[in-house]
Design a protein around this motif. Sequence first.
Motif, mmCIF file in Angstrom:
data_model
loop_
_atom_site.group_PDB
_atom_site.id
_atom_site.type_symbol
_atom_site.label_atom_id
_atom_site.label_comp_id
_atom_site.label_asym_id
_atom_site.label_seq_id
_atom_site.Cartn_x
_atom_site.Cartn_y
_atom_site.Cartn_z
ATOM 1 N N GLY A 192 0.785 -1.299 0.132
ATOM 2 C CA GLY A 192 -0.054 0.037 -0.053
ATOM 3 C C GLY A 192 0.700 1.182 0.030
ATOM 4 N N ILE A 193 0.275 2.298 -0.515
ATOM 5 C CA ILE A 193 0.853 3.649 -0.258
ATOM 6 C C ILE A 193 -0.114 4.485 0.281
ATOM 7 N N ALA A 194 0.253 5.094 1.466
ATOM 8 C CA ALA A 194 -0.371 5.957 2.463
ATOM 9 C C ALA A 194 -0.062 7.473 2.233
ATOM 10 N N GLN A 195 -1.198 8.124 2.394
ATOM 11 C CA GLN A 195 -0.736 9.527 3.035
ATOM 12 C C GLN A 195 -1.870 10.337 3.550
ATOM 13 N N GLN A 196 -1.861 11.392 4.049
ATOM 14 C CA GLN A 196 -2.716 12.190 4.578
ATOM 15 C C GLN A 196 -2.643 13.708 4.204
ATOM 16 N N GLU A 220 -5.709 8.131 4.163
ATOM 17 C CA GLU A 220 -6.182 7.008 3.130
ATOM 18 C C GLU A 220 -4.845 6.597 2.519
ATOM 19 N N PHE A 221 -5.168 5.285 2.073
ATOM 20 C CA PHE A 221 -4.173 4.592 1.392
ATOM 21 C C PHE A 221 -4.714 3.589 0.267
ATOM 22 N N GLU A 222 -3.944 3.573 -0.607
ATOM 23 C CA GLU A 222 -4.311 2.654 -1.803
ATOM 24 C C GLU A 222 -3.416 1.267 -1.690
ATOM 25 N N MET A 321 -2.527 -5.433 -14.837
ATOM 26 C CA MET A 321 -2.687 -4.072 -14.057
ATOM 27 C C MET A 321 -3.205 -4.308 -12.576
ATOM 28 N N PRO A 322 -2.360 -3.907 -11.716
ATOM 29 C CA PRO A 322 -3.049 -4.273 -10.303
ATOM 30 C C PRO A 322 -4.480 -3.538 -9.976
ATOM 31 N N HIS A 323 -5.115 -4.058 -9.248
ATOM 32 C CA HIS A 323 -6.356 -3.649 -8.444
ATOM 33 C C HIS A 323 -6.095 -2.993 -7.196
ATOM 34 N N VAL A 324 -7.057 -2.343 -6.571
ATOM 35 C CA VAL A 324 -7.056 -1.598 -5.560
ATOM 36 C C VAL A 324 -8.122 -1.439 -4.502
ATOM 37 N N ILE A 325 -7.704 -1.665 -3.350
ATOM 38 C CA ILE A 325 -8.690 -1.698 -2.159
ATOM 39 C C ILE A 325 -8.255 -0.279 -1.705
ATOM 40 N N GLU A 326 -9.427 0.481 -1.535
ATOM 41 C CA GLU A 326 -9.084 1.776 -0.539
ATOM 42 C C GLU A 326 -9.882 2.071 0.738
ATOM 43 N N PRO A 327 -8.903 2.085 1.824
ATOM 44 C CA PRO A 327 -9.503 2.440 2.980
ATOM 45 C C PRO A 327 -9.470 3.839 3.263
ATOM 46 N N THR A 328 -10.400 4.821 3.494
ATOM 47 C CA THR A 328 -10.282 6.250 3.771
ATOM 48 C C THR A 328 -10.889 6.698 5.009
ATOM 49 N N PHE A 329 -10.298 7.527 5.636
ATOM 50 C CA PHE A 329 -10.470 8.102 6.780
ATOM 51 C C PHE A 329 -10.563 9.802 6.899
ATOM 52 N N GLY A 330 -11.699 10.326 7.184
ATOM 53 C CA GLY A 330 -11.822 11.610 7.172
ATOM 54 C C GLY A 330 -11.205 12.364 8.833
#
Length: 457
Positions: A192-196, A220-222, A321-330
């Motif tokens: 995963g690659i994360a950032q805020q 969030e991260f991808e 082509m990679p697929h992505v799960i994206e958890p996101t947090f406000g």
Amino acid sequence: MAENLFEKVVSLAKRRGFIYPSSEIYGGLANTWDFGPMGTLLKNNIRDSWWSKFVLSRDDMVGLDASIFLSPKVWEASGHVSSFTDALIDCKNCHYRTRADHLIEENVSDIKAEGLPVEELTKLVWEKKIACPQCGKHDWTEVRKFNLLFESSIGIIEEGKSKIYLRGEIAQGIFINFKNVLDTTRVRIPFGIAQQGKVFRNEITLGQFVHRTLEFDLMEFEYFINPKDWEEKFEYWKFQMWEWATRDLKLKTENLRWREHEEHERSHYSKKTMDVEYKYPFGWKEMFGIAYRTDFDLRNHSEKSGKDLSYTDPETGEKYMPHVIEPTFGLSRLLGVILFDSYAEDGDRIILKLDPKLAPYKAAVFPLLANKPGLVSKAREIYDSFRQDLLVAWDDRGNIGKRYFAQDEIGTPFCITVDFQSLEDDTVTVRERDTAKQERLAVDNIRNYLQNKIDGR
């Protein structure tokens, strides 16, 4: 009761320096808020807890801090220019403006209107005879779409300026750097690659505090995967999200639930989306979200940019082509959730029952009397010694009872009071926030005592 709680928390947030209405001295600006001294500390503690759990403690996650300004081509390729829209409706009588789906959901029970076609939204408003919440009239415009992206421009000469967008999500900065991360680190799928960071959306919903705003912080991260593994990884990250909310943030489980998006609600890039919803005083609303974005973003960016963003498995040689799960947090939203969830009253006391790890201050140090130099000097000595590795507050204003109450309201878990006995035997009174119970401890033992309590031991 729910409305009363909303008013109490908003009042406390301002009174104690958590959240202020933005531009207040000029009459304010709708849907904008400023985080005060306590809010900034709390927000940073939440952010650090998230970064620690989802990034620093893992071998399959790396961090990124992408630019707020991206080429407009990025937003065209991602579908945001054409599809990042909400449904708008206006009252013809008083010119009240709101989101049509929210208007319907607030007035009609057991309906999820988000994502419905504008024609169906218009029909529902008229069939259900929904009145304007501001003037009471039933005289609406047709529902129409509006884009959530904020437009700006770059360039120093007016006629030479180019249109640019403030980012509406932070995911695109990750996708366009996917190849850079692969080439410069040793990551392998799954990873995963994360950032805020800051996000900007042209929201129009009013009256929900920091839940929905024009500018907010996202975390969030991808998580890039082989497409055959998407269901397993989706369930794995659902568990991790719930665990962080309940174990690390200590949110009450009775105020949380999972809800899956219906097909018409899902974003244009998602095959499956679920939200962790929180029970606000104004109803159940999204707190976290998780989406299976398939290969929508990488595929589109690969096609539009002409750069190959596929992945080759170094062991099997399989290229895909990679697929992505994206958890996101406000993050901004989550701070509001934590204020609502931790608010409590005990007689005359108002308490924020924050987890000690999240509390802005871990302890406060007082002299019993501010006009006794010996007490002040001893209290200052203790305060200064703790400041090296613990964030502690100093307070010598007013009487001791008012100081306790003030610390309860900002969620400080422990108060340390230096009294006359302290000068004789080097002991102090330590008061626990939630119970108001006090115990006598030697000064030399306080640090370990506090650290054990903060760590939950």
